[in-house]
Design a protein around this motif. Structure first.
Motif, short mmCIF file in Angstrom:
data_model
loop_
_atom_site.label_atom_id
_atom_site.label_comp_id
_atom_site.label_asym_id
_atom_site.label_seq_id
_atom_site.Cartn_x
_atom_site.Cartn_y
_atom_site.Cartn_z
N GLU A 86 11.07 74.80 27.62
CA GLU A 86 12.45 74.32 27.76
C GLU A 86 13.13 74.28 26.39
O GLU A 86 12.62 73.68 25.44
CB GLU A 86 12.46 72.92 28.39
CG GLU A 86 13.86 72.41 28.62
CD GLU A 86 13.87 71.12 29.44
OE1 GLU A 86 12.80 70.63 29.82
OE2 GLU A 86 14.98 70.62 29.70
N HIS A 87 14.31 74.91 26.30
CA HIS A 87 14.99 75.03 25.01
C HIS A 87 16.50 75.22 25.22
O HIS A 87 16.96 75.39 26.35
CB HIS A 87 14.43 76.22 24.23
CG HIS A 87 14.64 77.55 24.91
ND1 HIS A 87 13.77 78.06 25.85
CD2 HIS A 87 15.63 78.47 24.81
CE1 HIS A 87 14.22 79.23 26.29
NE2 HIS A 87 15.36 79.51 25.68
N LEU A 88 17.22 75.18 24.11
CA LEU A 88 18.64 75.57 24.13
C LEU A 88 18.92 76.50 22.96
O LEU A 88 18.08 76.64 22.06
CB LEU A 88 19.56 74.34 24.10
CG LEU A 88 19.53 73.39 22.91
CD1 LEU A 88 20.22 73.94 21.68
CD2 LEU A 88 20.21 72.06 23.31
N HIS A 89 20.07 77.15 23.01
CA HIS A 89 20.52 78.00 21.91
C HIS A 89 21.90 77.54 21.45
O HIS A 89 22.62 76.89 22.19
CB HIS A 89 20.63 79.47 22.33
CG HIS A 89 19.40 80.01 22.93
ND1 HIS A 89 18.30 80.36 22.20
CD2 HIS A 89 19.08 80.25 24.22
CE1 HIS A 89 17.36 80.80 23.02
NE2 HIS A 89 17.80 80.74 24.25
N GLU A 90 22.25 77.96 20.23
CA GLU A 90 23.56 77.61 19.69
C GLU A 90 24.59 78.69 20.01
O GLU A 90 25.64 78.76 19.40
CB GLU A 90 23.44 77.37 18.18
CG GLU A 90 22.53 76.17 17.89
CD GLU A 90 22.48 75.78 16.43
OE1 GLU A 90 22.87 76.62 15.59
OE2 GLU A 90 22.05 74.65 16.15
N GLU A 92 25.75 81.58 23.54
CA GLU A 92 25.46 81.94 24.91
C GLU A 92 24.28 82.91 24.97
O GLU A 92 24.10 83.71 24.06
CB GLU A 92 26.68 82.62 25.52
CG GLU A 92 27.89 81.73 25.65
CD GLU A 92 29.15 82.51 26.01
OE1 GLU A 92 29.96 81.98 26.76
OE2 GLU A 92 29.30 83.65 25.51
N GLU A 93 23.52 82.84 26.05
CA GLU A 93 22.47 83.83 26.31
C GLU A 93 23.00 84.70 27.45
O GLU A 93 23.10 84.23 28.58
CB GLU A 93 21.17 83.09 26.69
CG GLU A 93 19.99 84.00 26.92
CD GLU A 93 18.66 83.21 27.01
OE1 GLU A 93 18.48 82.23 26.27
OE2 GLU A 93 17.83 83.61 27.82
N ILE A 94 23.35 85.94 27.13
CA ILE A 94 24.01 86.81 28.10
C ILE A 94 23.09 87.98 28.43
O ILE A 94 22.67 88.71 27.53
CB ILE A 94 25.33 87.36 27.52
CG1 ILE A 94 26.18 86.22 26.97
CG2 ILE A 94 26.09 88.15 28.57
CD1 ILE A 94 26.92 86.59 25.71
N TYR A 132 19.99 73.17 28.47
CA TYR A 132 18.53 73.34 28.45
C TYR A 132 18.14 74.31 29.56
O TYR A 132 18.62 74.22 30.69
CB TYR A 132 17.82 71.99 28.64
CG TYR A 132 17.81 71.15 27.39
CD1 TYR A 132 17.20 71.63 26.22
CD2 TYR A 132 18.37 69.88 27.37
CE1 TYR A 132 17.17 70.85 25.06
CE2 TYR A 132 18.34 69.10 26.21
CZ TYR A 132 17.74 69.59 25.06
OH TYR A 132 17.71 68.83 23.93
N HIS A 133 17.27 75.25 29.22
CA HIS A 133 16.88 76.30 30.16
C HIS A 133 15.53 76.89 29.78
O HIS A 133 14.96 76.56 28.73
CB HIS A 133 17.94 77.40 30.20
CG HIS A 133 18.03 78.17 28.91
ND1 HIS A 133 18.71 77.70 27.81
CD2 HIS A 133 17.47 79.34 28.52
CE1 HIS A 133 18.59 78.55 26.82
NE2 HIS A 133 17.83 79.56 27.20
N ARG A 134 15.05 77.79 30.63
CA ARG A 134 13.81 78.54 30.37
C ARG A 134 13.85 79.80 31.22
O ARG A 134 14.69 79.92 32.12
CB ARG A 134 12.58 77.68 30.70
CG ARG A 134 12.49 77.31 32.17
CD ARG A 134 11.35 76.33 32.46
NE ARG A 134 11.28 76.07 33.90
CZ ARG A 134 10.48 75.18 34.47
NH1 ARG A 134 9.68 74.44 33.73
NH2 ARG A 134 10.49 75.02 35.77
NI NI Z 1 16.88 80.97 25.96
#
Ligand code: NI
Ligand code: KMT
Length: 184
Positions: A86-90, A92-94, A132-134
């Motif tokens: 589980e993580h986040l980014h600064e 967008e993840e496209i 938060y996503h995976r």
């Molecule tokens: Ni990610």
């Protein structure tokens, strides 16, 4: 694309884990998770449509990722492990799915429930900065996707913890949610 609540049962992460409870496009939109379906046609019209979305949203750059043993080589196991933490980014993840399939799990606010999004060819998914996503492959064990990004890719995963909870991109994500889903 189909979205539903993850069943939270133990077992292989690549299995569907479908609770049977569907998640509506409206809820995804409220969580700022965006998606388009741009079918991959043999004439290649999809590419023009991807270019249009990219232009509208200022995604200037892109590359292709092939998540298979062949595609990732020695880092295959470790990459898959990192994707599912589980993580986040600064940023967008496209991802635009060219072939194969996979699951993006995103956390619902304020319940913290996992929403599982099954992506298949033709799906263009935008996971917002600060959520938060995976990610995991499904039983096909392969996915090939175009990764779009604005300037430089910001793919550093910030693992969930108290410090990441205070990350400005996390705070910003939460503060921009509509009041119907936000904690406050
Ligand atoms: Ni990610
Ligand atoms: C990521 O960052 O989680 C990924 O790139 C997953 C594979 S792309 C479908």
């Amino acid at each position: 694309m189909r979205a539903y609540y993850f069943d939270n049962l133990p077992g292989d992460q690549r299995l569907a884990h479908d609770s049977g409870k569907t998640v509506s496009p409206e809820l995804l939109k409220k969580l700022n998770v965006l998606y388009w379906t741009i079918p991959i046609d043999e004439e290649g019209a999809w590419e023009g449509k991807i270019n249009e979305v990219a232009k509208e949203r200022s995604y200037k750059n892109r590359d292709t990722i092939n998540v298979t043993k062949e595609g990732l080589g020695d880092s295959y196991e470790s990459k898959l492990k990192t994707f599912f933490e589980e993580h986040l980014h600064e940023d967008e993840e496209i991802r635009y799915i060219l072939s194969g399939a996979g699951f993006f799990d995103v956390r619902e606010t304020p319940t913290d429930a996992w929403i599982r999004i099954h992506v298949t060819p033709g799906d263009l998914l935008v996971v917002p900065a600060g959520i938060y996503h995976r990610f995991t492959l499904d039983e096909l064990n392969a996915v090939k996707a175009i990764r779009l990004f604005k300037e430089e890719p910001k793919w550093i995963p910030h693992t969930r913890n108290e410090e990441t909870d205070k990350n400005p991109y996390r705070v910003d994500y939460l503060s921009n949610l509509p009041s119907s889903v936000s904690v406050a």
